[in-house]
Enzyme design. Structure first.
Site: not given
Ligand code: URA
Length: 422
Positions: A183, A187, A82, A168
């Protein structure tokens, strides 16, 4: 519990209990807390940060707000990567086929671009026919068959993050370390990833502007992963200049293909090899050094490029794009940017390059806005290179004519050629 009391505690920098955070996240997701109150809470977090315990509680509360997947039903060992988001970041398009072609499954869910940052899903949708909206059962079948798939989020994953992220985005509370960490990691936890490589971007084109901030974000995310029994490594990498030669959807896919063809060497290739090596090592394929070799061979042998072709075909795309770039939508106009003086390309404003690309049509200012897959920037000369007056440094691609002089001026200011005296 009273949301007013929770906001007040955070404002006074008194640590919240896990129960309070869980209640807050759930109540906001269920529509029982107003955007105004949640904004006040987020802004208090922005200024007062969160303890590790608070960040972990927020991450778990968001992960559990929707489905929790179990990727072990796809393959015994899977690995994910990621990136915290950047300009020209097309690493996923290169590393997924590299890692899958080395025998490690990569079931990947990616996002769309917003603002200056591009999204992998938008890039892949520039391939004619490519489907990113795939149900979970089909996603599983594709990974079982080809070893990889890259899709948009399927099912009902982390609705709390979706709602809080959207808030946000419009309340200037994105660039907070605990909020970004919660956040991203919510995920990852919800997707059931067991092995995670994080690419934390640092610089003017990233949310984290300094190495200290980026390292802090990296450490926070690794601690969340470890506390939840996941294997995780984080690399902090440069985002002071666009990554590679292309910014814009089909342009980036083409650059990824050229990289897999072993034709593009440089910082982008090196980063892809480094990330792939860390993913393979985390998945048990050996030391990072040995895995670096595996990754290099996957590219030089053409196996990784073959894997990309397979993945495109499995997801309904036209695999011939790999050999024929004219199959991508072509931009109506192209504008060559020629050097106005001799010098060296320096002090690039990466964030502004992201904005220029957005103005050309490659990105979106608001969620779900349409994008032009052919728009963007291709750099012939990279940051740090010497150029001579009259040489082509870049080409801008777009379907738009209006405002182009202003866009070119902004590009020139963001990508300056400094002479020896500067
Ligand atoms: N990417 C995410 O998924 N969340 C953030 O908060 C920032 C980047």
């Amino acid at each position: 519990m009273q949301v007013y009391d929770i906001i007040t505690k955070k404002k006074r920098n008194i640590p919240l209990t896990s129960g309070e955070i869980e209640w807050l996240v759930k109540s906001y997701t269920d529509g029982e807390i107003s955007d105004a109150q949640m904004t006040a809470f987020l802004m208090a977090v922005y200024f007062n940060s969160m303890t590790d315990e608070e960040t972990s509680a927020m991450t778990m509360a968001m992960a559990k707000s929707g489905d929790m997947l179990d990727l072990s039903e796809i393959a015994e060992i899977t690995v994910d990567k990621h990136s915290s988001g950047g300009v020209g970041d097309k690493t996923t398009l290169v590393i997924v086929p590299i890692v899958a072609s080395c025998g490690v499954a990569v079931p990947k869910m990616s996002g769309r671009g917003l603002g200056m940052t591009g999204g992998t899903i938008d890039k892949l949708e520039s391939v004619p026919g490519f489907r990113t909206a795939v149900e979970y059962d089909e996603f599983k079948e594709i990974v079982k068959k080809t070893g990889c798939a890259v899709v948009g989020q399927t099912g009902h994953l982390t609705p709390a993050d979706k709602k809080i992220y959207a808030l946000r985005d419009v309340t200037a509370t994105v660039d907070s370390i605990p909020l970004i960490a919660a956040s991203i990691m919510s995920k990852k936890l919800a997707m059931g990833d067991k092995n995670i490589v994080l690419d934390v971007k640092c610089g003017s084109g990233a949310f984290m502007k300094t190495p200290d901030e980026a390292q802090k974000l990296a450490d926070t995310m690794v601690r969340i992963a470890e506390n939840n029994n996941r294997n995780c490594v984080a690399l902090v990498t440069d985002m002071n200049k666009p990554l590679g030669r292309a910014v814009g959807n089909s342009l980036e896919v083409i650059e990824a293909i050229e990289t897999l063809r072993d034709k593009e060497k440089g910082e982008f290739y090196d980063l892809c090899i480094e990330l792939s090596a860390n993913m393979l090592s985390l998945a048990g394929k050996g030391s990072v050094d040995a895995c670096r070799q595996l990754a290099v061979e996957a590219v030089s042998s053409g196996r990784a490029l073959g894997k990309l072709r397979e993945m495109i075909e499995a997801q309904g795309g036209n695999p011939d794009v790999v050999d024929d770039y004219t199959l991508f939508k072509q931009a109506e106009y192209s504008y060559d940017i020629l050097a106005e003086n001799d010098g060296v390309i320096k002090n690039v404003d990466c964030e502004e390059i992201g904005r220029v690309s957005l103005l050309l049509g490659a990105g979106r200012e608001v969620k779900d806005a349409p994008i032009d897959h052919s728009a963007g920037v291709y750099f012939y000369k990279l940051c740090g290179e010497n150029v001579l007056k009259g040489e082509r440094i870049a080409t801008l691609y777009t379907d738009k004519k209006e405002n182009i002089d202003n866009i070119i001026t902004r590009f020139r200011q963001a990508y300056p050629i400094l002479s020896d005296e500067n």
